[in-house]
Design a protein around this motif. Structure first.
Motif, mmCIF file in Angstrom:
data_model
loop_
_atom_site.group_PDB
_atom_site.id
_atom_site.type_symbol
_atom_site.label_atom_id
_atom_site.label_comp_id
_atom_site.label_asym_id
_atom_site.label_seq_id
_atom_site.Cartn_x
_atom_site.Cartn_y
_atom_site.Cartn_z
ATOM 1 N N HIS A 1 3.864 17.243 1.765
ATOM 2 C CA HIS A 1 3.208 16.001 2.195
ATOM 3 C C HIS A 1 3.356 14.958 1.099
ATOM 4 C CE1 HIS A 1 0.330 13.523 4.442
ATOM 5 N NE2 HIS A 1 -0.133 13.169 3.248
ATOM 6 N N ILE A 2 4.151 13.920 1.359
ATOM 7 C CA ILE A 2 4.291 12.810 0.431
ATOM 8 C C ILE A 2 3.174 11.809 0.729
ATOM 9 C CG2 ILE A 2 5.746 10.865 -0.247
ATOM 10 C CD1 ILE A 2 8.180 12.616 0.396
ATOM 11 N N PRO A 3 2.348 11.459 -0.260
ATOM 12 C CA PRO A 3 1.239 10.527 -0.001
ATOM 13 C C PRO A 3 1.751 9.192 0.528
ATOM 14 C CG PRO A 3 0.997 11.585 -2.147
ATOM 15 C CD PRO A 3 2.351 11.942 -1.650
ATOM 16 N N LEU A 4 1.105 8.703 1.584
ATOM 17 C CA LEU A 4 1.524 7.462 2.226
ATOM 18 C C LEU A 4 0.399 6.431 2.121
ATOM 19 C CD1 LEU A 4 3.499 7.138 5.531
ATOM 20 C CD2 LEU A 4 1.549 5.637 5.092
ATOM 21 N N TYR A 5 0.737 5.284 1.556
ATOM 22 C CA TYR A 5 -0.207 4.186 1.358
ATOM 23 C C TYR A 5 0.236 2.990 2.200
ATOM 24 C CZ TYR A 5 -1.722 6.548 -3.000
ATOM 25 O OH TYR A 5 -2.193 7.444 -3.941
ATOM 26 N N ILE A 6 -0.716 2.133 2.537
ATOM 27 C CA ILE A 6 -0.405 0.896 3.234
ATOM 28 C C ILE A 6 -1.072 -0.255 2.488
ATOM 29 C CG2 ILE A 6 -0.701 -0.437 5.369
ATOM 30 C CD1 ILE A 6 -0.619 2.214 6.900
ATOM 31 N N ALA A 7 -0.305 -1.319 2.262
ATOM 32 C CA ALA A 7 -0.863 -2.540 1.684
ATOM 33 C C ALA A 7 -1.615 -3.281 2.778
ATOM 34 C CB ALA A 7 0.245 -3.411 1.114
ATOM 35 N N ALA A 8 -2.904 -3.466 2.582
ATOM 36 C CA ALA A 8 -3.754 -4.033 3.635
ATOM 37 C C ALA A 8 -4.702 -5.063 3.044
ATOM 38 C CB ALA A 8 -4.548 -2.927 4.329
ATOM 39 N N ILE A 9 -4.926 -6.136 3.819
ATOM 40 C CA ILE A 9 -5.828 -7.201 3.390
ATOM 41 C C ILE A 9 -6.844 -7.526 4.480
ATOM 42 C CG2 ILE A 9 -5.996 -9.587 2.597
ATOM 43 C CD1 ILE A 9 -3.142 -9.350 1.549
ATOM 44 N N GLY A 10 -6.362 -7.756 5.699
ATOM 45 C CA GLY A 10 -7.245 -8.145 6.791
ATOM 46 C C GLY A 10 -8.067 -6.994 7.325
ATOM 47 N N PRO A 11 -9.198 -7.282 7.949
ATOM 48 C CA PRO A 11 -10.101 -6.232 8.453
ATOM 49 C C PRO A 11 -9.438 -5.244 9.400
ATOM 50 C CG PRO A 11 -11.223 -8.345 8.449
ATOM 51 C CD PRO A 11 -9.797 -8.632 8.106
ATOM 52 N N LYS A 12 -8.643 -5.718 10.365
ATOM 53 C CA LYS A 12 -8.019 -4.815 11.325
ATOM 54 C C LYS A 12 -6.971 -3.931 10.659
ATOM 55 C CE LYS A 12 -8.775 -7.712 15.405
ATOM 56 N NZ LYS A 12 -8.116 -8.480 16.508
ATOM 57 N N ASN A 13 -6.212 -4.507 9.739
ATOM 58 C CA ASN A 13 -5.210 -3.724 9.014
ATOM 59 C C ASN A 13 -5.879 -2.681 8.125
ATOM 60 O OD1 ASN A 13 -2.789 -2.804 7.990
ATOM 61 N ND2 ASN A 13 -2.320 -4.651 6.858
ATOM 62 N N LEU A 14 -6.974 -3.064 7.482
ATOM 63 C CA LEU A 14 -7.704 -2.125 6.646
ATOM 64 C C LEU A 14 -8.248 -0.957 7.468
ATOM 65 C CD1 LEU A 14 -9.537 -4.761 4.468
ATOM 66 C CD2 LEU A 14 -8.079 -2.944 3.534
ATOM 67 N N GLU A 15 -8.782 -1.264 8.644
ATOM 68 C CA GLU A 15 -9.305 -0.199 9.498
ATOM 69 C C GLU A 15 -8.190 0.748 9.925
ATOM 70 O OE1 GLU A 15 -11.490 0.332 13.834
ATOM 71 O OE2 GLU A 15 -11.981 -1.421 12.609
#
Length: 349
Positions: free
Chosen positions: A161-175
């Motif tokens: 399992h390679i850790p997967l991150y997402i760059a998020a700023i807005g509320p919907k993207n963060l959720e």
């Protein structure tokens, strides 16, 4: 709380210094070294170069741009970097912005949430070495009616399992990030606003997926500068803050400007953007409140930085990524070492 570093973009005239910073961070025990891409240097090449000349530190993309690559290509890159680095790669993804997506890659900036969700599904499936099939709104694999067939990744990543991150700023993207990712890459984080601007949304996504925050990596990037004059140090970051709050994206789609407004700087964010887009970059930088810069950076003495690190840890940060500033390599290395010292003084390592 762990520490990371962010080297930013390669090719800006500090490449040898960046490698020295990465090596020193490796020696000091930093947890991860991130590299960025926009429309210059690409992150995977930089990360391979850093991985080859370090021993323990993880390498991470902050970010690989979703419009730049087909998802199967991203899975190939992730698997290759994980294998070459001996299991040290972290995959950070993001949709970039409308100007880069449409102007540089020729990819329409529409439905970013749905596109990200599908992209992550395909990347995870490919990295798991399943035979790759997908029937979605944005991608269909294999293409119907042709010679394509379901294929399986031939490279074996070092980790399952390679850790997967997402760059998020807005509320919907963060959720959504909380729902589908292992971590969130945040920018302009103020400890006192982190719960309202980020964590409440991430937590909602975790709950939607039947998960808790356990094991989820909250990973903001903060500039770091050491010295006695906090005001002068803050002024170093005025052009950087003005670029993001004032000029990143369009007037209607500037996620950083919207974030500044959610932190209580509604009038100031509008003024910064108006001046920046009118070509008055100096005026835009001057319009930035000192408190906005100070709350989203680590400035001052080691003791002051330690206090702010404690505030970040108490707010829920699990990996604090530092961008050590300085006009010379020695200044950047001094800042890097001060970060380690501050974490030790705070007693939160």
């Amino acid at each position: 709380m762990r520490l990371g570093i962010n080297l930013g973009y390669w090719g800006a005239g500090m490449d040898a210094d960046n490698l020295a910073v990465a090596r020193e961070a490796d020696r000091l025990g930093y947890d991860v070294c991130w590299a960025a891409e926009a429309y210059g240097s690409d992150a995977p090449t930089v990360l391979a170069w850093v991985a080859a000349q370090t021993e323990r530190i993880d390498i991470g993309s902050a970010i690989l741009q979703i419009p730049a690559r087909q998802p199967a290509m991203t899975a190939m890159t992730a698997a290759t970097l994980d294998s070459l680095s001996g299991g040290r790669f972290r995959l950070g993804l993001g949709v970039s912005g409308p100007q880069v997506s449409e102007g540089w890659y020729g990819v329409k900036f529409d439905k970013p949430l749905a596109r990200t969700r599908e992209y992550v599904e395909i990347v995870r499936k490919a990295m798991s070495r399943e035979r790759l099939t997908h029937d979605g709104e944005h991608w269909t694999l294999p293409l119907p009616g042709g010679p394509g067939k379901p294929l399986k990744l031939t490279v074996h990543p070092t980790r399952e399992h390679i850790p997967l991150y997402i760059a998020a700023i807005g509320p919907k993207n963060l959720e959504q990030t909380g729902e589908i990712a292992d971590g969130a890459l945040l920018i302009f984080p103020a400890a006192e606003h982190l719960e309202a601007t980020a964590l409440t949304h991430i937590r909602a996504g975790r709950e939607k997926a039947g998960l808790t925050m356990d094991g989820f990596d909250v990973c903001p990037t903060v500039p770091l500068a050491v010295g006695d004059d906090v005001n002068a140090l803050a002024d170093m970051f005025r052009p950087y803050t003005a670029l993001y709050v004032g000029g990143m994206g369009s007037r209607k789609q500037n996620f950083y400007n919207q974030l500044a407004q959610r932190m209580g700087y509604e009038k100031e964010a509008v003024e910064i953007q108006d001046k920046y887009l009118a070509g008055d970059k100096t005026g835009a930088a001057a319009a930035i409140p000192h408190s906005l810069i100070d709350s989203t950076t680590l400035l001052g003495s080691v003791e002051r930085i330690a206090d702010k690190m404690t505030a970040y840890a108490e707010a829920g940060v699990t990996t604090l990524t530092l961008a050590p500033a300085g006009f010379t390599l020695d200044e950047r290395l001094t800042a890097l070492r001060a970060g380690t010292e501050a974490l030790e003084r705070a007693g939160i390592a």
